[in-house]
Design a protein around this motif. Structure first.
Motif, PDB file in Angstrom:
ATOM      1  N   UNK A 390       2.650  -0.021   4.146  1.00 29.93           N
ATOM      2  CA  UNK A 390       1.914   1.241   4.325  1.00 29.93           C
ATOM      3  C   UNK A 390       1.048   1.220   5.593  1.00 29.93           C
ATOM      4  N   UNK A 391       0.671   0.033   6.027  1.00 28.19           N
ATOM      5  CA  UNK A 391      -0.189  -0.099   7.217  1.00 28.19           C
ATOM      6  C   UNK A 391       0.605   0.001   8.522  1.00 28.19           C
ATOM      7  N   UNK A 392       1.935   0.184   8.400  1.00 29.68           N
ATOM      8  CA  UNK A 392       2.815   0.379   9.565  1.00 29.68           C
ATOM      9  C   UNK A 392       2.753  -0.792  10.543  1.00 29.68           C
ATOM     10  N   UNK A 393       2.730  -1.999   9.994  1.00 31.34           N
ATOM     11  CA  UNK A 393       2.694  -3.192  10.845  1.00 31.34           C
ATOM     12  C   UNK A 393       4.114  -3.573  11.252  1.00 31.34           C
ATOM     13  N   UNK A 394       4.267  -4.446  12.247  1.00 34.56           N
ATOM     14  CA  UNK A 394       5.608  -4.868  12.672  1.00 34.56           C
ATOM     15  C   UNK A 394       6.364  -5.591  11.536  1.00 34.56           C
ATOM     16  N   UNK A 395       7.682  -5.585  11.635  1.00 36.78           N
ATOM     17  CA  UNK A 395       8.541  -6.147  10.584  1.00 36.78           C
ATOM     18  C   UNK A 395       8.305  -7.635  10.353  1.00 36.78           C
ATOM     19  N   UNK A 396       8.008  -8.385  11.440  1.00 35.50           N
ATOM     20  CA  UNK A 396       7.800  -9.823  11.260  1.00 35.50           C
ATOM     21  C   UNK A 396       6.538 -10.121  10.455  1.00 35.50           C
ATOM     22  N   UNK A 397       5.565  -9.205  10.458  1.00 38.18           N
ATOM     23  CA  UNK A 397       4.350  -9.359   9.631  1.00 38.18           C
ATOM     24  C   UNK A 397       4.686  -9.071   8.169  1.00 38.18           C
ATOM     25  N   UNK A 398       5.530  -8.082   7.941  1.00 41.36           N
ATOM     26  CA  UNK A 398       5.950  -7.742   6.566  1.00 41.36           C
ATOM     27  C   UNK A 398       6.683  -8.920   5.926  1.00 41.36           C
ATOM     28  N   UNK A 399       7.386  -9.675   6.754  1.00 46.44           N
ATOM     29  CA  UNK A 399       8.191 -10.793   6.235  1.00 46.44           C
ATOM     30  C   UNK A 399       7.332 -11.891   5.622  1.00 46.44           C
TER      31      UNK A 399
END
Length: 433
Positions: A390-399
């Motif tokens: 929801x915070x729209x962070x980069x994909x590598x952070x979501x990982x």
């Protein structure tokens, strides 16, 4: 014995009648010897690697039993190069050698310590790998999420991130739903494994100890016409509809002068407070006393059954009495002495805890508190991942939190668990396993 030297040690101490080549899954008849003296006539079972419990070469020596003979054979094995197993070492080797996962290894303890048929059946299901399969299915779902993430990470020049985010959210919802279902099953699992902690309370001579004896079908508690016979708790297990009940007979609640009895009464109140179920027994031939009213106040807002005992005599108390109904809606007329109403009590317990709805044939149930705690942590990581998205962070952070979900689930099956935890789990085993 298990390990690479199993058969060489066995050759030194065992003289088989048939000296043909060793084959796995065979039994040989012969004698255990010490310096050519026969110690015992035995049967030896052979298991050749990798087709054994530990996946190593194994044998089992079946003697005539008895402490002296078994001890002597053990000493001979040790003298000829064997080492005494640590608790759970055979199952630990099966785990370390990859034949079973940690979850299956823990289920061995559950099968050994099972107090009811349902608990044994749950343990067998987990030993067969049904829960492990479910955990692996959820882990695969998470790996599929990681694949979608890798697309966004590896090909940032393409406009795929928005699509990927929605896909990940949907997949996380599915994972969370599966984990929640497993977590919720622990309530039934706790009942299956630990039983229903059931306190029997009442005034002296109301029939508490008689009820315990009647349910157990043995004279477990002392019953006399004198008040205050039970001064401490008596605990026993009994099985109802395949579920263990931990019955606790407590001291009769009254105004006692004896210091020992006072301690027993205080303990009775404490046990009633912590119990899953309270069975309050009242003498139906007498009006409610101050002690009875105190007992009724103890069971308010708890799962409780009121038994109006001695209804075969001249009962005065009625089920419709508002003071009873205020404490519990579950009121039964019984005569413990005549064994009247005991089956109705079992039916009421079954109804209260929905025991007939705890099916094991196709349902996967969590019974181990370690597994439950790790599943709860995995659910927290799923929720954390959804917030990160929801915070729209980069994909590598979501990982990062997604990998943490995998790590928590890996601790259940043993893929990411620490050596200290492994040692702690196997320390609970007996030497024979």
């Amino acid at each position: 014995m298990s390990g690479e030297n199993t058969f060489s040690i066995l050759e030194k101490i065992f003289q088989p009648k048939n000296r043909k080549e060793i084959k796995g899954y065979t039994i040989k008849y012969g004698f255990i010897l010490e310096q050519e003296e026969v110690i015992d006539e035995v049967l030896v079972s052979y298991f050749k690697a990798p087709k054994s419990y530990t996946t190593e070469d194994m044998c089992e020596i079946n003697s005539h039993g008895g402490t002296i003979i078994c001890q002597k054979i053990l000493e001979i094995c040790l003298k000829n190069g064997a080492e005494l197993a640590e608790p759970g070492e055979f199952t630990k080797r099966a785990f370390l050698n990859g034949r079973i996962d940690l979850l299956q290894a823990e289920s061995v303890i559950d099968v050994i310590h099972a107090k009811s048929e349902r608990e044994a059946k749950t343990g067998i299901q987990q030993l067969e790998g049904k829960l492990s399969k479910k955990i692996k299915e959820i882990k695969q779902d998470i790996l599929d999420i990681m694949v979608n993430l890798e697309v966004a990470i590896d090909y940032p020049e393409y406009d795929v991130e928005e699509v990927t985010e929605q896909q990940i959210k949907n997949m996380l919802e599915i994972v969370e739903e599966k984990l929640e279902k497993l977590k919720d099953s622990f309530e039934n699992g706790k009942i299956i494994k630990e039983g229903i902690r059931t306190a029997i309370i009442g005034k002296p001579n109301a029939g508490k100890s008689s009820l315990l004896n009647t349910i157990l079908k043995e004279e477990r508690a002392i019953v006399t016409e004198y008040e205050g016979t039970t001064r401490d708790t008596i605990e026993e297990f009994v099985t109802i509809n395949g579920i263990p009940l931990k019955l606790i007979d407590t001291a009769g609640i009254r105004q006692a002068k004896d210091e020992v009895e006072k301690i027993g009464i205080a303990k009775a109140r404490e046990i009633a407070e912590k119990a899953d179920l309270v069975i309050a027994i009242l003498d139906s031939t007498k009006e409610l006393s101050q002690e009875d009213l105190e007992i009724l106040s103890l069971i308010q807002n708890k799962k409780a059954i009121i038994l109006l005992n001695k209804t075969d005599l001249n009962p005065i108390l009625k089920k419709e009495d508002p003071r009873l109904l205020q404490a519990s809606k579950h009121i039964l007329k019984v005569s413990v002495l005549k064994e009247i109403g005991i089956e109705a009590l079992y039916e009421k317990i079954t109804e209260l805890f929905q025991l007939n709805e705890i099916y094991l044939d196709n349902e996967i149930i969590i019974t181990n508190v370690r597994h439950k705690n790790l599943i709860e942590k995995a659910i927290e990581k799923v929720k954390k991942t959804k917030m990160v998205i929801e915070e729209k962070v980069p994909s590598d952070i979501i990982a990062i939190p997604i990998k943490e979900i995998l790590e928590e689930l890996g601790k259940i099956t043993g893929e990411t668990v620490s050596e200290d935890i492994i040692n702690e789990i196997f320390a609970k085993f007996c030497l024979g396993k």
